[in-house]
Design a protein around this motif. Structure first.
Motif, PDB file in Angstrom:
ATOM      1  N   ARG A   4       0.826  -1.208   0.000  1.00 55.86           N
ATOM      2  CA  ARG A   4       0.000   0.000   0.000  1.00 55.86           C
ATOM      3  C   ARG A   4       0.855   1.250   0.000  1.00 55.86           C
ATOM      4  O   ARG A   4       2.054   1.205   0.283  1.00 55.86           O
ATOM      5  CB  ARG A   4      -0.963  -0.002   1.175  1.00 55.86           C
ATOM      6  N   ALA A   6       0.395   5.018   1.810  1.00 54.51           N
ATOM      7  CA  ALA A   6      -0.462   5.552   2.881  1.00 54.51           C
ATOM      8  C   ALA A   6      -0.102   7.000   3.223  1.00 54.51           C
ATOM      9  O   ALA A   6       0.343   7.286   4.326  1.00 54.51           O
ATOM     10  CB  ALA A   6      -0.346   4.663   4.113  1.00 54.51           C
ATOM     11  N   GLU A  40      -4.254   8.703   5.084  1.00 59.75           N
ATOM     12  CA  GLU A  40      -4.125   8.724   6.550  1.00 59.75           C
ATOM     13  C   GLU A  40      -4.443  10.128   7.064  1.00 59.75           C
ATOM     14  O   GLU A  40      -3.562  10.939   7.311  1.00 59.75           O
ATOM     15  CB  GLU A  40      -2.736   8.228   6.966  1.00 59.75           C
ATOM     16  N   VAL A 178      -2.205   2.571  11.856  1.00 58.21           N
ATOM     17  CA  VAL A 178      -1.473   1.927  10.762  1.00 58.21           C
ATOM     18  C   VAL A 178      -1.462   0.410  10.939  1.00 58.21           C
ATOM     19  O   VAL A 178      -1.598  -0.344   9.971  1.00 58.21           O
ATOM     20  CB  VAL A 178      -0.044   2.523  10.639  1.00 58.21           C
TER      21      VAL A 178
HETATM   22  N1  GLU Z   1       0.920   8.396   6.838  1.00 54.98           N
HETATM   23  C1  GLU Z   1       2.288   7.973   7.037  1.00 54.98           C
HETATM   24  C2  GLU Z   1       3.203   8.933   6.295  1.00 54.98           C
HETATM   25  O1  GLU Z   1       2.773   9.596   5.377  1.00 54.98           O
HETATM   26  C3  GLU Z   1       2.428   6.566   6.493  1.00 54.98           C
HETATM   27  C4  GLU Z   1       3.562   5.826   7.017  1.00 54.98           C
HETATM   28  C5  GLU Z   1       3.458   4.354   6.654  1.00 54.98           C
HETATM   29  O2  GLU Z   1       3.526   4.074   5.461  1.00 54.98           O
HETATM   30  O3  GLU Z   1       3.276   3.566   7.537  1.00 54.98           O
HETATM   31  O4  GLU Z   1       4.352   9.068   6.630  1.00 54.98           O
END
Ligand code: GLU
Ligand code: ZN
Length: 457
Positions: A4, A6, A40, A178
């Protein structure tokens, strides 16, 4: 196999995040797995719809397609709440009512003693019923894991805090969400930047506490600027869309990014299919990669040279529209692109090059006109001969230029350069016989007329 991307929607889509997304995407494609996009957005203060749109736009432009999502964490609060409750009920988590002031004093005291800042477990056995929720981190043993890029990572659990999994306002924190999402979404390989590597042992402890299978982890090295500091605006544009705007082909940008931290012998140019065929996580460097805008430009030019015309035309369309250049059936835009393909480093350069074939320009560049229109004889002779040319073809036009040279006893440049300025307005054009062919007879004669009548003031 599932992986994924995120991102947190708190700004534009950063070029470094794109590199992370790309590695995960390639790894999934290679194994014919599924790629998931998860937004996220639990930090509601900093998350914006505009930023979500920027992420989606960037992914679409780059062709980084996903098989599921976008999922939004803000739509999953109930699920997070249930897991928090589950951990509380199992006494694997507890409420902490420490004030920010207390925590700060604690932190300062530890740092003054030269120790690592860490929560002291003040509320661990108080059976409180409100406050933030902390996860009871195992106090003994090592937390080891095998990172697919970095190798074995080992952390002593003693070093880890009882980490906050929900704030006192009830909102879950990153390390918890997460883990829940990666588990629920069946992610079996987590690929992300190594700025998260310190979080991984904490997350693994949560997996254990919840009795869930671990995914594999791969932490990618950072991207640095030329001065060795983390890539930022000071070095180069970091918003991915700025690269579209500057005239990069998406596949060229991806080619450049795949080389940041990964290599395959000394090969520099990769098609998307080649990246997928050749990429291996184990070949990713442990050390940071450094961003080189000149190399990116070179790669873009090579991709432009190798690209098929349809692909160039569809990528060029955005630039033509932005520059308000309207394409008409003649000359054939494909022929114009073919003519420009060898000489353009970027698509914006190409769009500027396209303009003269479809639009008349207002004025000749005055400096160049002073130089090339001083002697009008070559232009007058050209006009006479070209008026009678019925087969408007490059070889015929070249022949006429040569005739003018012989007639006036001057070199090719003395005719070619004035004609180039005549047709382009700024002298910026390729092989002059091809240019004239594409500009067409009517426009060529009109512009010759204009050049012949050009007066210096
Ligand atoms: N939202 C987190 C970031 O942008 C994701 C980190 C992950 O991939 O676990 O850093
Ligand atoms: Zn506390």
């Amino acid at each position: 196999m599932k992986s994924r991307f995120a991102p947190s929607p708190t700004g534009y889509l950063h070029i470094g995040s794109v590199r992370t997304a790309l590695f995960a995407w390639i790894w999934v494609k290679k194994q014919k797995g599924a790629f998931i996009l998860r937004i996220e957005d639990t930090d509601q203060q900093r998350s914006t719809q505009q930023s979500v749109d920027a992420i989606l736009e960037g992914m679409a432009w780059l062709g980084l397609d996903y098989d599921a999502g976008p999922y939004y964490q803000t739509q999953r609060f109930e699920r997070y709440q249930a897991v928090i409750q589950q951990l509380l009920d199992a006494d694997k988590a507890y409420y902490c009512a420490c004030s920010p002031e207390r925590l700060q004093t604690l932190r300062e005291g530890l740092i003054a003693k030269g120790e690592k800042s860490k929560y002291d477990g003040h509320c661990a056995h108080k059976n409180l019923t409100t406050g933030a929720v902390r996860f009871r981190t195992p106090t003994r043993g090592n937390m080891d894991f095998m990172d697919l890029v970095k190798g074995k990572i080992s952390v002593n659990n003693k070093e880890l805090d009882d980490l906050i999994i929900a704030r006192s306002n009830g909102l879950p924190t990153y390390n918890l969400t997460v883990v829940i999402d990666d588990h629920d979404m069946g992610i079996d390989c987590v690929i992300r930047g190594d700025d998260h590597i310190n979080n991984t042992p904490r997350q693994i402890n949560l997996y254990h506490a919840l009795g869930w299978n671990l995914p594999e982890f791969a932490h990618l090295p950072m991207i640095l600027g030329s001065d060795g500091t983390r890539l930022s605006k000071r070095h180069s544009a970091v918003n991915v869309m700025a690269y579209r705007d500057a005239g990069f082909l998406p596949e060229a940008l991806l080619n450049y990014l795949v080389r940041l931290g990964w290599s395959h012998g000394d090969q520099e140019l990769f098609s998307i299919d080649e990246m997928i065929a050749l990429f291996e996580l184990k070949d990713v460097n442990k050390a940071p990669a450094s961003f080189n805008p000149d190399k990116l430009l070179w790669i873009n030019q090579e991709h432009i040279k190798q690209s098929n015309i349809d692909n160039l035309r569809s990528n060029l369309a955005w630039h033509l529209q932005k520059m308000q250049i309207k394409i008409t059936p003649t000359p054939d835009i494909n022929a114009v692109i073919k003519h420009l393909q060898e000489r353009c480093k970027t698509l914006s350069e190409m769009a500027s090059g396209v303009k003269m074939f479809y639009q008349d320009f207002a004025e000749f560049d005055p400096q160049l006109a002073k130089k090339h229109f001083k002697n009008k004889a070559p232009l007058i002779s050209l006009q006479k001969k070209l008026t009678h040319l019925n087969h408007w073809q490059a070889d015929k036009i070249k022949l006429i230029i040569k005739e003018v040279c012989t007639e006036l006893n001057i070199g090719f440049g003395k005719v070619g350069q004035p004609l180039r300025l005549t047709l382009s307005g700024d002298g910026n054009a390729g092989a002059i016989d091809e240019v004239a062919t594409l500009v067409g007879k009517t426009k060529t004669l009109n512009r010759l007329n204009k050049a012949i009548n050009f007066q210096r003031f």
